[in-house]
Design a protein around this motif. Structure first.
Motif, PDB file in Angstrom:
ATOM      1  N   ARG A 119      33.946  47.073  37.013  1.00  0.00           N
ATOM      2  CA  ARG A 119      32.917  46.557  37.298  1.00  0.00           C
ATOM      3  C   ARG A 119      32.862  44.909  36.521  1.00  0.00           C
ATOM      4  N   VAL A 120      33.469  44.997  35.167  1.00  0.00           N
ATOM      5  CA  VAL A 120      33.557  43.843  34.611  1.00  0.00           C
ATOM      6  C   VAL A 120      34.313  42.674  35.543  1.00  0.00           C
ATOM      7  N   GLU A 121      35.759  43.221  35.926  1.00  0.00           N
ATOM      8  CA  GLU A 121      36.307  42.204  36.966  1.00  0.00           C
ATOM      9  C   GLU A 121      35.514  41.828  38.241  1.00  0.00           C
ATOM     10  N   ALA A 122      34.681  42.758  38.854  1.00  0.00           N
ATOM     11  CA  ALA A 122      33.928  42.364  39.845  1.00  0.00           C
ATOM     12  C   ALA A 122      32.724  41.137  39.416  1.00  0.00           C
ATOM     13  N   LEU A 123      32.310  41.390  38.470  1.00  0.00           N
ATOM     14  CA  LEU A 123      31.288  40.432  37.569  1.00  0.00           C
ATOM     15  C   LEU A 123      32.015  39.048  37.660  1.00  0.00           C
ATOM     16  N   LEU A 124      33.265  39.090  36.951  1.00  0.00           N
ATOM     17  CA  LEU A 124      33.862  37.809  36.698  1.00  0.00           C
ATOM     18  C   LEU A 124      34.351  37.258  37.857  1.00  0.00           C
ATOM     19  N   ARG A 125      34.711  37.792  38.896  1.00  0.00           N
ATOM     20  CA  ARG A 125      34.986  37.279  40.279  1.00  0.00           C
ATOM     21  C   ARG A 125      33.845  36.714  40.896  1.00  0.00           C
ATOM     22  N   TYR A 126      32.676  37.314  40.931  1.00  0.00           N
ATOM     23  CA  TYR A 126      31.294  36.858  41.204  1.00  0.00           C
ATOM     24  C   TYR A 126      31.180  35.513  40.576  1.00  0.00           C
ATOM     25  N   GLU A 127      31.266  35.553  39.381  1.00  0.00           N
ATOM     26  CA  GLU A 127      30.929  34.297  38.576  1.00  0.00           C
ATOM     27  C   GLU A 127      31.972  33.248  38.768  1.00  0.00           C
ATOM     28  N   ALA A 128      33.001  33.393  39.030  1.00  0.00           N
ATOM     29  CA  ALA A 128      33.865  32.465  39.314  1.00  0.00           C
ATOM     30  C   ALA A 128      33.834  31.651  40.777  1.00  0.00           C
ATOM     31  N   SER A 129      33.287  32.725  41.738  1.00  0.00           N
ATOM     32  CA  SER A 129      33.117  32.120  42.871  1.00  0.00           C
ATOM     33  C   SER A 129      31.670  31.785  43.123  1.00  0.00           C
ATOM     34  N   ALA A 130      30.955  31.437  41.920  1.00  0.00           N
ATOM     35  CA  ALA A 130      29.634  30.939  42.120  1.00  0.00           C
ATOM     36  C   ALA A 130      28.779  32.032  43.242  1.00  0.00           C
ATOM     37  N   GLY A 131      29.017  33.221  43.241  1.00  0.00           N
ATOM     38  CA  GLY A 131      28.210  34.088  43.926  1.00  0.00           C
ATOM     39  C   GLY A 131      28.693  34.545  45.181  1.00  0.00           C
ATOM     40  N   ARG A 132      29.902  33.780  45.564  1.00  0.00           N
ATOM     41  CA  ARG A 132      30.328  34.128  46.986  1.00  0.00           C
ATOM     42  C   ARG A 132      31.137  35.297  47.061  1.00  0.00           C
ATOM     43  N   ASP A 133      32.007  35.510  45.952  1.00  0.00           N
ATOM     44  CA  ASP A 133      32.879  36.898  46.026  1.00  0.00           C
ATOM     45  C   ASP A 133      32.172  37.895  45.543  1.00  0.00           C
ATOM     46  N   THR A 134      31.770  39.004  46.357  1.00  0.00           N
ATOM     47  CA  THR A 134      31.067  40.056  45.748  1.00  0.00           C
ATOM     48  C   THR A 134      32.172  41.311  45.545  1.00  0.00           C
ATOM     49  N   GLY A 135      33.211  41.243  46.111  1.00  0.00           N
ATOM     50  CA  GLY A 135      34.228  42.090  45.974  1.00  0.00           C
ATOM     51  C   GLY A 135      33.598  43.624  46.711  1.00  0.00           C
ATOM     52  N   GLY A 136      32.626  43.478  47.611  1.00  0.00           N
ATOM     53  CA  GLY A 136      31.952  44.835  48.066  1.00  0.00           C
ATOM     54  C   GLY A 136      30.921  45.087  47.402  1.00  0.00           C
ATOM     55  N   GLY A 137      30.652  44.618  46.203  1.00  0.00           N
ATOM     56  CA  GLY A 137      29.600  45.112  45.283  1.00  0.00           C
ATOM     57  C   GLY A 137      28.159  44.450  45.681  1.00  0.00           C
ATOM     58  N   ASP A 138      27.228  44.968  44.937  1.00  0.00           N
ATOM     59  CA  ASP A 138      25.663  44.773  45.347  1.00  0.00           C
ATOM     60  C   ASP A 138      25.504  43.421  44.583  1.00  0.00           C
TER      61      ASP A 138
END
Length: 836
Positions: A465-484
């Motif tokens: 979950r932390v890794e998904a959140l970090l990807r989300y932040e790094a992509s300015a909200g574009r990469d959700t990685g399949g998350g909500d």
């Protein structure tokens, strides 16, 4: 404004508050108490230009009340009327009415116990009995009693036992006000058995849309159910003019405002809400309420020291509050998804949160206040002793309290963060390791909705979950990685707010980062030192607090030697791990040295059947390291061996024939005189410390135990006089007329046996007696082949009656033997015939 029912009782309330320090206002729904009471009291002489604080249990209601009151004055929120809540505030230098959420009042009281510039504190919707409301009132009462006699308190509610609150406030007057609620028809519409909630709710919404005008408010237990019902409704057929509007606490403010705002003309709105919409909030246009009859609440388990979320039926009081939402602006209808019979079985009201919640935060606030004992304060319901004791134990483990229960400097820093003590401790420890941003993301993910669900969630690993959140932040909200996306957005927002709070409380380095997710487990172990798990196999873990927990064997964390179980479902004998992270043993040893204990243990090794010794490094109930050390002392070894004998039975001792006979003789003496030692299994086991332990000194194995002088050990229970009496009253042998000394069999202490050839007893008139003449032995009279021919405890009767029949039989079988006519005058013999 002046037409609202609350204005009818305002003169009475003003008179009471002018003369008294406290009052209770019971106002029915629709009376206008929340928004009109603060405005009406603002210019009272006793306010003297001071500010007014009004507590609202929910953020949405607090903000809405402040905005509405400001609009009544033709102003914006932040001028005369403002609000303060965690991570959101609108106040200014001219603000005199501040609507706050309850935790904010606690912080204000801790910072300034006198509330020097406050004239009135209002507790709105007090019937909800939140933990923070009870705490805020308890602290305010002490402030009023000790520091501020002029501070006034007003408790308001629509459904509340006014007399009970009045008594708590020292007999405060109670003012009652009728409401302005339009009639609401109640329709009981229970679904068919086993119908899923989303199906039942969807059917009810479509029915209401067809049967009723206006907007619809549907009460559901939680966000998960809201999403399911929303999906169910969108997958079916809805009129084109219907908009679905979720409403729950973690929803972004703009979406909450959209749910509360009136529907666009020509359109209808269906609001899918949690209990957030139950009180203090008027949703414009709602004419119909659909009530699932369920609520979700967090309950604390004293059995495990863990909180758990439970979905429970609502109370009758809550059902009436929800029903009343349909009659705020016009007549309405309430569809209840249960039967009238089920309604009669509902509890009258919900249990106060203080009786069911995790009390760690409350215990920290009381310690900060200087009240180590909650009984020092006045409560409507006092904190339960067992959960409160567990809370203080956790705070000591987190370093927030010292051994005497006083708050430590670290505890003060924890309280200043305003987060749960677990999260606050983790954030402060992380700041010292340069991992504060990572800790903020962990804390945010734990307080927000899980962004990864379903088969693609990666199981219970929080690191993912932390890794998904970090990807989300790094992509300015574009990469959700399949998350909500909504959950990731909420977690990112909460994380940044926590980081800002932490920066104001602890110096952070510019180098601090969140990239090293390998530290997740270590950081979580600071927050959950009682939930560090050690693998036991097959997905099962032993937690450092002593509780067992498990996850599916197919989860990759199931193979980790150590985890931190941050979310645990406390159901059944073994809790289910829902969220966890792996942690390294070396990190536990390095960073939890303050919680480690060294245990020198002497133990029984079943493989070698001997006593051994070892040293263990313990973290709670977990053994992290183990090493052997010097041989156990004779005293330690003896005690372990005694425990082994006690557990496995007395058969482990060397019972030879003579020792067994001694035990049987002692059992006989105990039977005729209970003052003698009890040598039954239970008796000997219970007294091992007196008779066995001294003789185990020097033994270290069962082999050595087999060489014990067990007879001496048993005799050690007797003093000299009893040893003498034992030989006299329970002799090992009895001399018979033939001159033989025959052993007495004491295996049955109720009837000791003397087995002797009949011919050896010739001339003996009476049965031999033992036990100081009190007990006749049971004679087994034997044939020459040593087979019993008669069993008797009355030898005289045998000679008189049975002997002659026995003689006929024996004389025929043993003709060479001596069978006299008169056994009492015959010569006893152990031979075939007597020696003349």
């Amino acid at each position: 404004m002046n037409t609202l029912p609350i204005m009818q009782v305002m003169p009475e309330l003003k008179t009471i508050l002018a003369a008294s320090s406290s009052a209770v206002l019971i106002a029915e729904p629709g009376a206008g108490k929340t928004t009109m009471t603060p405005l009406a009291l603002l210019d009272e002489p006793w306010m003297k230009g001071r500010t007014m604080l009004m507590l609202e249990p929910r953020r949405l209601a607090a903000r809405a009340a402040a905005v509405y009151m400001a609009s009544c004055l033709g102003e914006q929120a932040g001028q005369t009327v403002g609000y303060r809540m965690r991570m959101d505030s609108k106040t200014g230098p001219e603000t005199r009415i501040i609507v706050v959420t309850e935790g904010v009042l606690t912080r204000m009281l801790q910072d300034d116990p006198s509330l020097g510039d406050t004239g009135l504190v209002i507790f709105d919707e007090f019937h909800e009995r939140s933990l923070n409301a009870d705490l805020g009132l308890a602290l305010s009462l002490e402030t009023q009693a000790v520091l501020r006699e002029d501070l006034k308190l007003l408790v308001m509610s629509a459904t509340l036992n006014g007399e009970k609150v009045s008594a708590l406030l020292g007999g405060a007057p109670v003012v009652r006000c009728p409401g302005r609620v339009f009639p609401v028809e109640t329709v009981y519409a229970p679904p068919a058995a086993a119908t899923p909630l989303e199906k039942a709710a969807g059917t009810a919404v479509r029915r209401a849309l067809a049967e009723q005008p206006g907007d619809i408010l549907l009460f559901l237990p939680g966000e998960r159910e809201i999403r399911r019902v929303e999906s169910e409704l969108r997958s079916g057929t809805l009129p084109g003019n219907v908009a679905l509007r979720p409403l729950y606490g973690r929803l972004p403010q703009a979406e909450q405002d959209s749910a509360v705002a009136p529907a666009v003309e020509g359109r209808r709105k269906v609001v899918l809400a949690t209990s957030i919409a139950e009180t203090s909030l008027t949703i414009e246009g709602v004419r119909t309420v659909i009530d699932s009859g369920l609520r979700r609440t967090q309950r604390f388990s004293p059995r495990t020291g863990m909180p758990r979320l439970e979905t429970l039926p609502i109370s009758k009081a809550s059902a009436e509050q929800r029903r009343g939402r349909a009659g705020r602006t016009a007549p309405g209808v309430c569809y209840r998804l249960w039967s009238r019979e089920a309604h009669d079985r509902l509890p009258e009201s919900d249990a106060p949160e203080i009786l069911e919640a995790d009390l760690a935060g409350l215990a920290l606030e009381l310690a900060l206040w200087g009240a180590r004992d909650p009984a020092r304060l006045a409560w409507l319901d006092a904190p339960p002793p067992a959960p409160y004791a567990q809370a203080t134990a956790l705070l000591r483990r987190l370093g927030a309290l010292d051994a005497a229960g006083a708050v430590t400097p670290h505890g003060r820093r924890m309280a200043a963060l305003g987060a749960h003590p677990r999260a606050a401790h983790m954030l402060l420890r992380a700041a010292g390791l340069g991992a504060a941003p990572l800790a903020c993301r962990l804390a945010a993910l734990l307080q927000e909705r899980d962004p990864l669900r379903g088969p693609a969630s990666g199981g219970c690993d929080l690191t993912l979950r932390v890794e998904a959140l970090l990807r989300y932040e790094a992509s300015a909200g574009r990469d959700t990685g399949g998350g909500d996306p909504a959950a990731l957005r909420a977690a990112a927002r909460a994380s940044h707010a926590l980081e800002a709070q932490l920066r104001s409380a602890a110096p952070l380095s510019a180098a601090d980062g969140a990239a090293d997710t390998s530290l997740c487990g270590l950081l979580l172990s600071f927050a959950y030192p009682d939930r560090i798990g050690q693998r036991r196999g097959a997905g099962a873990f032993l937690l450092s607090g002593g509780r067992g927990a498990a996850m599916g064997e197919n989860q990759h964390l199931a193979r980790e030697p150590y985890i931190v179980a941050v979310s645990v479902d406390d159901k059944g004998t073994q809790s289910r791990i829902m969220l966890a992270a792996a942690v390294e043993e070396k990190d536990l040893l390095e960073h939890h040295a303050d919680l480690m204990t060294e245990l020198a243990e002497v133990y029984w090794d079943d493989d070698s059947k001997s006593v051994k010794a070892r040293r263990k490094a313990m973290l709670g109930e977990l053994t992290l390291k183990e090493s052997g050390h010097e041989r156990p002392s004779p005293e330690e070894a003896a005690r372990v061996l005694m425990g082994v004998v006690s557990g496995e039975g007395l058969s482990q001792l060397p019972w030879d024939k003579g020792t067994l006979q001694l035990r049987e003789r002692l059992a006989f003496m105990h039977r005729i005189d209970p003052a003698w030692p009890d040598v039954s299994d239970d008796g000997l086991t219970g007294s091992m410390e007196e008779w066995l332990l001294p003789f185990l000194h020097g033994c270290r194995s069962l082999r050595e135990v087999q060489r014990l002088p067990l007879r001496e050990a048993l005799e050690s229970m007797l003093d000299w006089e009893r040893k003498r009496r034992l030989d006299q009253d329970a002799p090992t042998h009895i001399a018979v007329p033939s001159g033989s000394r025959i052993a007495v069999d004491y295996s049955n202490p109720a009837a000791p046996v003397l087995a002797v050839k009949l011919q050896e007893m010739f001339g003996q008139r009476e049965t031999p007696r033992i036990g100081n003449g009190r007990v006749p032995v049971l004679l087994h009279l034997l044939s020459p082949a040593r087979r019993p021919v008669q069993v008797t405890a009355d030898l005289a009767s045998f000679w008189s009656n049975a002997y002659f029949e026995v003689k006929k039989d024996l004389k025929g079988r043993y003709p060479k033997h001596y069978w006299p006519e008169d056994p009492l005058q015959a010569i006893p013999t152990r031979r075939t015939r007597p020696v003349k």
